[in-house]
Scaffold this active site. Structure first.
Site, PDB file in Angstrom:
ATOM      1  N   CYS A 197      41.016 -11.191  15.976  1.00 20.81           N
ATOM      2  CA  CYS A 197      39.808 -11.798  16.530  1.00 20.81           C
ATOM      3  C   CYS A 197      38.570 -11.568  15.655  1.00 20.81           C
ATOM      4  O   CYS A 197      37.519 -12.165  15.900  1.00 20.81           O
ATOM      5  CB  CYS A 197      39.552 -11.290  17.950  1.00 20.81           C
ATOM      6  N   HIS A 246      32.026 -12.507  19.553  1.00 21.53           N
ATOM      7  CA  HIS A 246      33.411 -12.885  19.870  1.00 21.53           C
ATOM      8  C   HIS A 246      33.523 -13.097  21.375  1.00 21.53           C
ATOM      9  O   HIS A 246      32.998 -12.303  22.168  1.00 21.53           O
ATOM     10  CB  HIS A 246      34.365 -11.771  19.405  1.00 21.53           C
ATOM     11  N   ASN A 292      39.566 -16.624  25.365  1.00 20.79           N
ATOM     12  CA  ASN A 292      39.539 -15.955  24.057  1.00 20.79           C
ATOM     13  C   ASN A 292      40.443 -16.733  23.093  1.00 20.79           C
ATOM     14  O   ASN A 292      41.671 -16.717  23.260  1.00 20.79           O
ATOM     15  CB  ASN A 292      40.021 -14.514  24.223  1.00 20.79           C
TER      16      ASN A 292
HETATM   17  C1  LIG Z   1      42.027  -6.876  30.438  1.00 21.39           C
HETATM   18  C2  LIG Z   1      40.882  -6.547  31.383  1.00 21.39           C
HETATM   19  C3  LIG Z   1      40.237  -7.835  31.860  1.00 21.39           C
HETATM   20  C4  LIG Z   1      41.471  -5.828  32.582  1.00 21.39           C
HETATM   21  O1  LIG Z   1      40.447  -5.471  33.474  1.00 21.39           O
HETATM   22  P1  LIG Z   1      40.368  -4.019  34.067  1.00 21.39           P
HETATM   23  O2  LIG Z   1      39.200  -4.014  34.941  1.00 21.39           O
HETATM   24  O3  LIG Z   1      40.433  -3.037  32.941  1.00 21.39           O
HETATM   25  O4  LIG Z   1      41.683  -4.011  34.952  1.00 21.39           O
HETATM   26  P2  LIG Z   1      42.927  -3.008  34.915  1.00 21.39           P
HETATM   27  O5  LIG Z   1      43.758  -3.245  33.689  1.00 21.39           O
HETATM   28  O6  LIG Z   1      42.450  -1.614  35.171  1.00 21.39           O
HETATM   29  O7  LIG Z   1      43.731  -3.510  36.156  1.00 21.39           O
HETATM   30  C5  LIG Z   1      43.208  -3.387  37.463  1.00 21.39           C
HETATM   31  C6  LIG Z   1      44.219  -3.952  38.430  1.00 21.39           C
HETATM   32  O8  LIG Z   1      44.259  -5.377  38.273  1.00 21.39           O
HETATM   33  C7  LIG Z   1      45.608  -5.779  38.085  1.00 21.39           C
HETATM   34  N1  LIG Z   1      45.617  -6.961  37.207  1.00 21.39           N
HETATM   35  C8  LIG Z   1      45.687  -6.983  35.864  1.00 21.39           C
HETATM   36  N2  LIG Z   1      45.680  -8.255  35.431  1.00 21.39           N
HETATM   37  C9  LIG Z   1      45.611  -9.026  36.540  1.00 21.39           C
HETATM   38  C10 LIG Z   1      45.555 -10.418  36.736  1.00 21.39           C
HETATM   39  N3  LIG Z   1      45.585 -11.303  35.718  1.00 21.39           N
HETATM   40  N4  LIG Z   1      45.462 -10.870  37.998  1.00 21.39           N
HETATM   41  C11 LIG Z   1      45.422 -10.026  39.041  1.00 21.39           C
HETATM   42  N5  LIG Z   1      45.476  -8.697  38.897  1.00 21.39           N
HETATM   43  C12 LIG Z   1      45.552  -8.207  37.662  1.00 21.39           C
HETATM   44  C13 LIG Z   1      46.286  -4.582  37.463  1.00 21.39           C
HETATM   45  O9  LIG Z   1      47.676  -4.633  37.666  1.00 21.39           O
HETATM   46  C14 LIG Z   1      45.620  -3.454  38.202  1.00 21.39           C
HETATM   47  O10 LIG Z   1      46.236  -3.321  39.441  1.00 21.39           O
HETATM   48  P3  LIG Z   1      46.581  -1.851  40.026  1.00 21.39           P
HETATM   49  O11 LIG Z   1      45.230  -1.179  40.157  1.00 21.39           O
HETATM   50  O12 LIG Z   1      47.259  -2.160  41.293  1.00 21.39           O
HETATM   51  O13 LIG Z   1      47.443  -1.213  38.975  1.00 21.39           O
HETATM   52  C15 LIG Z   1      39.826  -5.638  30.704  1.00 21.39           C
HETATM   53  O14 LIG Z   1      40.361  -4.365  30.477  1.00 21.39           O
HETATM   54  C16 LIG Z   1      39.342  -6.214  29.425  1.00 21.39           C
HETATM   55  O15 LIG Z   1      38.706  -7.251  29.411  1.00 21.39           O
HETATM   56  N6  LIG Z   1      39.591  -5.548  28.297  1.00 21.39           N
HETATM   57  C17 LIG Z   1      39.235  -6.052  27.018  1.00 21.39           C
HETATM   58  C18 LIG Z   1      40.228  -7.071  26.636  1.00 21.39           C
HETATM   59  C19 LIG Z   1      39.826  -7.903  25.486  1.00 21.39           C
HETATM   60  O16 LIG Z   1      38.726  -8.356  25.430  1.00 21.39           O
HETATM   61  N7  LIG Z   1      40.752  -8.113  24.554  1.00 21.39           N
HETATM   62  C20 LIG Z   1      40.580  -8.924  23.427  1.00 21.39           C
HETATM   63  C21 LIG Z   1      39.726  -8.216  22.442  1.00 21.39           C
HETATM   64  S1  LIG Z   1      39.769  -9.081  20.950  1.00 21.39           S
END
Ligand SMILES: CC(C)(COP(=O)(O)OP(=O)(O)OC[C@H]1O[C@@H](n2cnc3c(N)ncnc32)[C@H](O)[C@@H]1OP(=O)(O)O)[C@@H](O)C(=O)NCCC(=O)NCCS
Length: 328
Positions: free
Chosen positions: A122, A255, A285
């Site tokens: 990215c 980004h 993304n």
């Molecule tokens: C990926 C992201 C959105 C996840 O959000 P988060 O708030 O960290 O969520 P978590 O991973 O802690 O998950 C929380 C809960 O939601 C659930 N969950 C994850 N994805 C889900 C989805 N698509 N739909 C519904 N629930 C979801 C998980 O299973 C978890 O459930 P649990 O508490 O029962 O285990 C976040 O971490 C993020 O944006 N990270 C950066 C990612 C990024 O930008 N990557 C590219 C960089 S180049």
């Protein structure tokens, strides 16, 4: 002998998205058929994403890149005979080789100059733009196409809701030309390979077969933390290095991974939300394509104007990150 022009300036931009729009509700319905549960509410609240564009199974990265590049060339008023460098950022190339840049070169009828891919996930576009800037400033090229293009849908595990809801396909491109006036006024790039494990697609082709895991995997929370820290420091550093203040920036084009990262970053840097270009809601993304797609969107809708100072930032797998400051 002709004297080198000392600067490199963006003279055109283009963007292309495949025709199929997949809203969060569409995606949730499709995933439900696999027993994977998600919802429009969850995706919007955690990411700001409302929809993404997904390419058909037979559409390759070069096809998207060629459309975006042609649009950027038309915008700059240049023809195939003018381009003497193509740098294409992608993590989803058409083939192992030749490079996708070479395929785009042929598609556009360009017969001269160098063409190669860069792979910085990215951060790919800011890596490619910084490289093209250095080529031009060193006198190795006069007119570059810098492209970010991806068909990320090919490397998503549609059974992994933690990743598959986040990405989309697309391409963005700019024309960068030697100029008497700035131009790219500053750039800085970083990598920390010790963090490769938090975001990767670790499969490989060996003995004619895919070996290992061909899908994107991510520790979302680790990436989130790393991204905000790396990008806020990088923004401050590129400004200090270029002799400008954060308050001089007219537009921030970060980004487009997650609205929470973008908002956090803007707040930390004291850049008002009205100055931040956001397309993550519409495009999701698109990895290396996200920054040039966002830049093109804001140029074409009249927000980014000639003379504006624009901060572009990339962050992603590697781990990689970086910033480019451009006077438009
Ligand atoms: C990926 C992201 C959105 C996840 O959000 P988060 O708030 O960290 O969520 P978590 O991973 O802690 O998950 C929380 C809960 O939601 C659930 N969950 C994850 N994805 C889900 C989805 N698509 N739909 C519904 N629930 C979801 C998980 O299973 C978890 O459930 P649990 O508490 O029962 O285990 C976040 O971490 C993020 O944006 N990270 C950066 C990612 C990024 O930008 N990557 C590219 C960089 S180049």
């Amino acid at each position: 002998m002709e004297a080198n022009m000392p600067f490199a300036k963006i003279t055109g931009s283009g963007g292309y998205l495949p025709p199929r729009v997949v809203t969060n509700n569409d995606l949730a319905a499709e995933l439900a058929t696999r027993g994977v549960e998600t919802s429009d509410e969850w995706i919007i609240e955690r990411t700001g994403i409302r929809q993404r564009y997904i390419a058909d199974a037979d559409t390759r990265t070069s096809a998207l890149a060629t459309r975006a590049a042609q649009m950027a060339m038309d915008d700059a008023g240049i023809s195939a005979g003018d381009v003497d460098l193509i740098i294409l950022a992608t993590s989803t190339p058409d083939f192992i080789f030749p490079s996708t840049a070479c395929i785009v070169q042929a598609n556009l009828g360009i017969r001269q100059g160098a063409a190669f891919d860069v792979q910085a996930v990215c951060s790919g576009f800011v890596y490619a733009l910084t490289t093209a800037d250095a080529f031009i400033k060193a006198g190795h090229a006069k007119t570059a196409l810098v492209i970010g293009a991806e068909v990320f849908s090919n490397i998503l595990d549609w059974n992994d809701r933690k990743t598959c809801v986040l990405f989309g396909d697309g391409a963005g491109a700019i024309v960068l030309q030697a100029s008497d006036a700035p131009g790219i006024v500053g750039a800085e790039l970083h990598a920390d390979g010790s963090q490769a494990g938090i975001l990767n697609a670790s499969g490989n082709v060996c003995g004619g077969k895919v070996v290992g895991d061909p899908f994107l995997r991510m520790d979302g929370q680790a990436v989130f933390k790393m991204a905000v820290n790396a990008l806020s420091k990088s923004a401050q550093d590129v400004c200090a290095k270029s002799g400008v203040q954060l308050s001089d920036i007219d537009w921030m084009v970060p980004h487009q991974a997650n609205i929470r990262i973008i908002n956090f970053l803007g707040k930390k840097l004291g850049i008002a939300p009205e100055k931040v270009v956001v397309t993550v809601d519409q495009h999701a993304n698109t990895s290396a394509a996200s920054v040039p797609l966002a830049l093109n969107t804001a140029r074409r809708d009249g927000r980014i104007k000639s003379g504006d100072l624009v901060l572009m930032q990339g962050v992603g797998g590697g781990f990689t990150w970086g910033s480019v400051l451009a006077r438009m």
